[in-house]
Design a protein around this motif. Structure first.
Motif, PDB file in Angstrom:
ATOM      1  N   GLU A  79       0.984  -1.306  -0.115  1.00 36.22           N
ATOM      2  CA  GLU A  79      -0.105  -0.056   0.052  1.00 36.22           C
ATOM      3  C   GLU A  79       0.832   1.346  -0.049  1.00 36.22           C
ATOM      4  O   GLU A  79       0.515   2.286  -0.596  1.00 36.22           O
ATOM      5  CB  GLU A  79      -1.039   0.108   1.138  1.00 36.22           C
ATOM      6  N   ARG A 107       0.607   7.094  -9.615  1.00 32.80           N
ATOM      7  CA  ARG A 107       0.009   7.439  -8.092  1.00 32.80           C
ATOM      8  C   ARG A 107      -0.083   8.663  -7.811  1.00 32.80           C
ATOM      9  O   ARG A 107      -0.947   9.517  -7.342  1.00 32.80           O
ATOM     10  CB  ARG A 107       1.089   6.944  -7.025  1.00 32.80           C
ATOM     11  N   GLU A 110      -3.654   9.655  -9.583  1.00 34.97           N
ATOM     12  CA  GLU A 110      -4.614   9.185  -8.802  1.00 34.97           C
ATOM     13  C   GLU A 110      -4.804  10.340  -7.757  1.00 34.97           C
ATOM     14  O   GLU A 110      -5.672  10.787  -7.431  1.00 34.97           O
ATOM     15  CB  GLU A 110      -4.450   7.948  -8.145  1.00 34.97           C
ATOM     16  N   ARG A 174     -11.419   3.620  -7.213  1.00 35.01           N
ATOM     17  CA  ARG A 174     -10.163   3.457  -7.878  1.00 35.01           C
ATOM     18  C   ARG A 174      -8.920   3.227  -6.554  1.00 35.01           C
ATOM     19  O   ARG A 174      -7.931   2.693  -6.924  1.00 35.01           O
ATOM     20  CB  ARG A 174      -9.558   4.330  -8.791  1.00 35.01           C
ATOM     21  N   GLU A 175      -9.098   3.704  -5.309  1.00 33.83           N
ATOM     22  CA  GLU A 175      -8.042   3.575  -4.331  1.00 33.83           C
ATOM     23  C   GLU A 175      -8.430   2.643  -3.585  1.00 33.83           C
ATOM     24  O   GLU A 175      -7.350   2.108  -3.017  1.00 33.83           O
ATOM     25  CB  GLU A 175      -8.262   5.222  -3.478  1.00 33.83           C
ATOM     26  N   ARG A 177      -8.740  -0.844  -1.886  1.00 37.19           N
ATOM     27  CA  ARG A 177      -8.313  -2.341  -2.208  1.00 37.19           C
ATOM     28  C   ARG A 177      -8.809  -3.223  -1.297  1.00 37.19           C
ATOM     29  O   ARG A 177      -8.482  -3.209  -0.341  1.00 37.19           O
ATOM     30  CB  ARG A 177      -6.855  -2.228  -2.152  1.00 37.19           C
ATOM     31  N   ASN A 280     -14.181   0.931 -12.078  1.00 41.08           N
ATOM     32  CA  ASN A 280     -13.044   1.424 -11.299  1.00 41.08           C
ATOM     33  C   ASN A 280     -12.562   0.664 -10.109  1.00 41.08           C
ATOM     34  O   ASN A 280     -11.585   0.346  -9.966  1.00 41.08           O
ATOM     35  CB  ASN A 280     -13.475   2.907 -10.772  1.00 41.08           C
ATOM     36  N   ALA A 284      -8.836  -1.348 -10.215  1.00 40.71           N
ATOM     37  CA  ALA A 284      -7.922  -1.170  -9.267  1.00 40.71           C
ATOM     38  C   ALA A 284      -7.506  -2.830  -8.660  1.00 40.71           C
ATOM     39  O   ALA A 284      -6.418  -2.504  -8.223  1.00 40.71           O
ATOM     40  CB  ALA A 284      -8.497  -0.532  -8.021  1.00 40.71           C
ATOM     41  N   HIS A 285      -8.249  -3.883  -9.184  1.00 36.97           N
ATOM     42  CA  HIS A 285      -7.908  -5.183  -8.746  1.00 36.97           C
ATOM     43  C   HIS A 285      -7.577  -5.925  -9.886  1.00 36.97           C
ATOM     44  O   HIS A 285      -7.481  -7.085  -9.898  1.00 36.97           O
ATOM     45  CB  HIS A 285      -8.871  -5.643  -8.015  1.00 36.97           C
TER      46      HIS A 285
END
Length: 314
Positions: A79, A107, A110, A174-175, A177, A280, A284-285
């Motif tokens: 992370e 990064r 984002e 998107r952020e 996880r 989104n 992200a995954h």
């Protein structure tokens, strides 16, 4: 002081040459040492020497190849990552630097999008709140003929607030996880519609909370479209099919359903951000979602004849 880094060709060529050289030297040494000290003693000594030399070659390969690659993999998964301290060969060093630069660029991008989204939603929220407060004050004194206009203004304010909330959700998707695994059997009880499961115990590479967000949104869309049942099918290769018995999606709308703010239900409060949030979150995954079929192909009661979505976990 600049650190010397061997090339990948030198490392692999040296390891191969060393392996062949050790075998050849061992045979020659055994030929000449055997008569002098005995073939058994010579074989034992040469075996120990070759084992130590092979271990040294293996240690060099681990240090120059395996360790840098594993460190780069950990950097991609963490992370709050720290760049690897060692990169091994010249080629791995160059590749790692490019990967790290790309990750830092993504990064920063984002963070810029998140900051812009937070700023826009915050700045627009204040005047919208003022409009809502003004309509509430006017509701007690406005003439009856003007009440439809007042209701229209209040409805527009609510719609803007809903759009702002959806925009925040899309940016956060998107952020966030949800690392881990889960199964359809874990998530099915939380869904807003009756579902039929296939492959219910096959593990999917997404934690239960994230999988629930994805499937809840898809099932809610199916319910709002008039579906009475949803079919969820997990495959052993990690794929997932989501199908319903609703009216499906028209060809004209199929190409736009993942566009932010596109909706056919705006008059009933739709924001058009549900599938954008799903896309989104999956992106992200390292997963994708596509519309496999958007129209009815059978009669009611014959199974999934409406929209069919396919999720692929990369």
């Amino acid at each position: 002081m600049r650190r010397w880094r061997p090339s990948l060709a030198l490392v692999l060529g040296g390891a191969l040459a060393g392996t062949l050289g050790l075998s050849f030297v061992g045979l020659v040494a055994l030929r000449y040492l055997g008569p002098e000290i005995g073939y058994r003693a010579a074989a034992a000594g040469l075996g120990l020497t070759i084992t130590l030399a092979t271990g040294l070659v293996g240690w060099l390969l681990v240090r120059l190849l395996l360790r840098p690659i594993r460190a780069l993999g950990r950097y991609a998964e963490e992370e709050d990552p720290q760049p690897p301290a060692h990169f091994g060969t010249r080629e791995i060093h160059a590749t790692a630097r490019r990967v790290i630069a790309m990750a830092e660029t993504l990064r920063d991008r984002e963070a810029t999008i998140r900051s812009f989204t937070d700023h826009v939603t915050h700045e627009i929220k204040t005047p919208v709140s003022a409009i809502r407060a003004a309509t509430e004050l006017l509701s007690d004194s406005v003439a009856e003929a003007d009440r439809p206009l007042l209701a229209s203004i209040e409805g527009a304010a609510r719609q803007i607030e809903a759009q702002l909330a959806a925009l925040r959700d899309a940016a956060r998707a998107r952020e966030t996880r949800w690392l881990g695994q889960s199964t359809l059997a874990e998530v099915a009880p939380t869904l807003p519609i009756a579902v039929e499961l296939s492959g219910a115990d096959i593990p999917l590479p997404l934690a239960a909370e994230g999988l629930s967000v994805v499937l809840t949104q898809l099932c809610r869309n199916a319910v709002e479209a008039g579906a009475g049942r949803v079919w969820l099918t997990a495959a052993a290769d990690g794929g997932l099919l989501v199908a319903d018995d609703g009216p499906g999606i028209s060809e004209g709308n199929a190409a736009r359903i993942f566009e932010p703010f596109f909706t056919t239900r705006r008059e009933t409060g739709g924001t058009g951000m549900g599938l954008a949030v799903v896309r989104n979150l999956l992106a992200a995954h390292r997963a994708t979602i596509t519309l496999e079929r958007g129209g009815r192909i059978g009669a009611p009661g014959e199974g999934p004849t409406g929209a069919v979505f396919r999720i692929r976990f990369g």
